[in-house]
Every structure is written in structure tokens, then in C-alpha cells.
Design an enzyme around this catalytic site. Sequence first.
Site, mmCIF file in Angstrom:
data_model
loop_
_atom_site.group_PDB
_atom_site.id
_atom_site.type_symbol
_atom_site.label_atom_id
_atom_site.label_comp_id
_atom_site.label_asym_id
_atom_site.label_seq_id
_atom_site.Cartn_x
_atom_site.Cartn_y
_atom_site.Cartn_z
ATOM 1 N N LYS A 52 0.845 -1.212 0.000
ATOM 2 C CA LYS A 52 0.000 0.000 0.000
ATOM 3 C C LYS A 52 0.876 1.256 0.000
ATOM 4 O O LYS A 52 0.587 2.224 -0.699
ATOM 5 C CB LYS A 52 -0.947 -0.018 1.205
ATOM 6 C CG LYS A 52 -2.101 -1.003 1.029
ATOM 7 C CD LYS A 52 -2.799 -1.342 2.338
ATOM 8 C CE LYS A 52 -3.809 -2.478 2.123
ATOM 9 N NZ LYS A 52 -4.325 -3.058 3.369
ATOM 10 N N GLN A 96 -4.676 -1.944 9.732
ATOM 11 C CA GLN A 96 -4.589 -3.259 9.102
ATOM 12 C C GLN A 96 -5.160 -4.346 10.021
ATOM 13 O O GLN A 96 -4.829 -4.409 11.205
ATOM 14 C CB GLN A 96 -3.112 -3.559 8.762
ATOM 15 C CG GLN A 96 -2.896 -4.822 7.953
ATOM 16 C CD GLN A 96 -3.437 -4.760 6.533
ATOM 17 O OE1 GLN A 96 -3.510 -3.690 5.931
ATOM 18 N NE2 GLN A 96 -3.830 -5.900 5.996
ATOM 19 N N ASP A 119 -11.187 2.472 4.189
ATOM 20 C CA ASP A 119 -11.478 1.040 4.064
ATOM 21 C C ASP A 119 -12.986 0.784 3.960
ATOM 22 O O ASP A 119 -13.409 -0.290 3.542
ATOM 23 C CB ASP A 119 -10.972 0.293 5.310
ATOM 24 C CG ASP A 119 -9.723 -0.523 5.035
ATOM 25 O OD1 ASP A 119 -9.516 -0.931 3.883
ATOM 26 O OD2 ASP A 119 -8.967 -0.762 5.992
#
Length: 292
Positions: A52, A96, A119
Site C-alpha cells: 500500500k 490493518q 477502508d
Amino acid sequence: MILLDGKKVAEAIKEELKNEIAKLVEQGKNIPGLVAILVGENPASEIYVRSKAKDCAEIGMRSKVEKLGPDTSEETLLKLVEKYNQDKDYHGILVQLPLPKHINEDKIIEAISPKKDVDGFSPVSVGNLVIGKDTFASCTPAGIQELLVRYGIETKGKHVVVLGRSNIVGKPIANIMLQKKAGANSIVTICHSAAKDLSLFTKQADILIAAIGSPNFVKAEMVKDGVVVVDVGINRIEDKNSAKGYKIVGDVDFEGVSKKASFITPVPGGVGLMTRAMLLKNTFKAYLNFGE
Ligand code: GUN
């Protein structure tokens, strides 16, 4: 049969974003930024977070990885999230997953400002998606829709059959395709493991989205001619011919199903790269909506 080339489309999206960010730099404006927070030592998560950050660097987006030890307390993590909620240089916050067991994931996700929830995992973002408000949709389903749109695949009135009901893929993609909007407006069926005979449903699909995590599960006899197939699966199976001893396959038996499909995503090279591109797109959107 036409391959839905996620790599090509993801590159195109990145190129577009790179140009937009270059314009901001030229104008002397702030640029979009993404912070990825990683807790503990999960090798897969480390790879995801690194890729990322690399994606951000490629398009000139600011990025930072906050790496915290495995014993980090929930309180410390909440404080860090709150710090970035206030930070004007970071428009997207990604924590994460999975988090270590002593940390309540729901609590952390809910602490991320909905304005920075790139997200799309928070209950606010999910709720807004369900009621059709502009929001951040989670990156894999957003990438699936983008892929269909960029290949000019008609979705209005088409029967989309989703295999899988996860919060990250199955439920959000069903809600996206249900919306009365361009690139959606579909008739949607969600199927899952409790179905006695899944092929009763899959045979009806104009667009089949497989996200069940079962290697090569969808066979040619389960689909109709001309079906559009999106394979979200990433499964490792043994492969004695490969140096690594394994290979990555999707949830769809590509060899058989591709003979009947009009469009199909490969694995790898399909949905996975779109997910990464949509994280960048969501971060850019967070910047445009709420940045300065
Ligand atoms: N872990 C595996 N995939 C993801 C993802 O897309 N976002 C986050 N935050 N964690 C993940």
C-alpha cells in the site's frame, strides 16, 4: 471471452490519480495522505501494508506506516487513531486487520473518523452505503464495480448473483449493485454455504461474483453461456510443478468456466489489484471531500 484485466485498469486509475496529484503540487496545494497502522508481527499484513505504501509513492501520494509492537494496548491504539483523525496531512486512515486478540477490532474501526474511513469498514460507512448515500465503500467491492463499468458491462436489470456474505465483500458488493445508480441498478441474489444446491442460483446469474474462499469451486456446469464472472478468491493450492510448491487460484475453475463466460477476471491479475487501486481512489476522495 474477454479477460477483465485488473492490472491494466488499476494502472489506468493510478495514472489518473498521479496526474491529479501532480496538478495539486503545481498549484502549491496540500496533497492527499494515507496512514496505515500495523500492530504486531503478521507477515501477510506486513506485505499488504508495504505494498500500500509503495502504491502511494508511485502516484505521489503522502503515506506513512505506523508500526506498533504486538503488546500495544487498545488505549494506545485508540489514541493514535484519534491523533490521525485530527491530522490535516492524512486524509485516509487504515488500520490493518487482523489486530492482536487483546484489542477489540470493532472498537478501533468505530474510532476512525467516517471522513477518513477509506477502508469503508465502519458502521457509519456501511450504513450510508445501504441507504444509498455517498460514502466510502470497501475497496474490493468498489473495485469490482469499477472494473465492470470500465469494461462497459451493462448492469441495469441484470441478475447479479453473489457467492459469499462477508462484511468485506459479499454484503457490500450486493448493496453496491442494488443501488439505483449508473453502474448498478441490478437484481441481486446473495448466496452462501447454507444453500442446498448453489447451482440453482449460479445458473441464473448474468453476473456472478464469487467470494467464498474455496479453490476452483465454481464449475462450468454451474453457469450459463455468456455469464460475466468476477472471481474474488485468492486460494493457495499445492502445485508440485512450481518452485514454491504452491500456486494461487480463485474460487472459480477458470479453465472450464472461461469457455462459457463472456467476461472473466483472472486470478491473479483481476480483482486483487483493483482493491489496491481503490484504496488510493478512496483516499483521494477523502482529500477532495474533507481535505484542505
Ligand atoms: N486485512 C486484509 N485485508 C485488509 C483490508 O483491505 N483492509 C484492512 N484494514 N485490513 C485488511
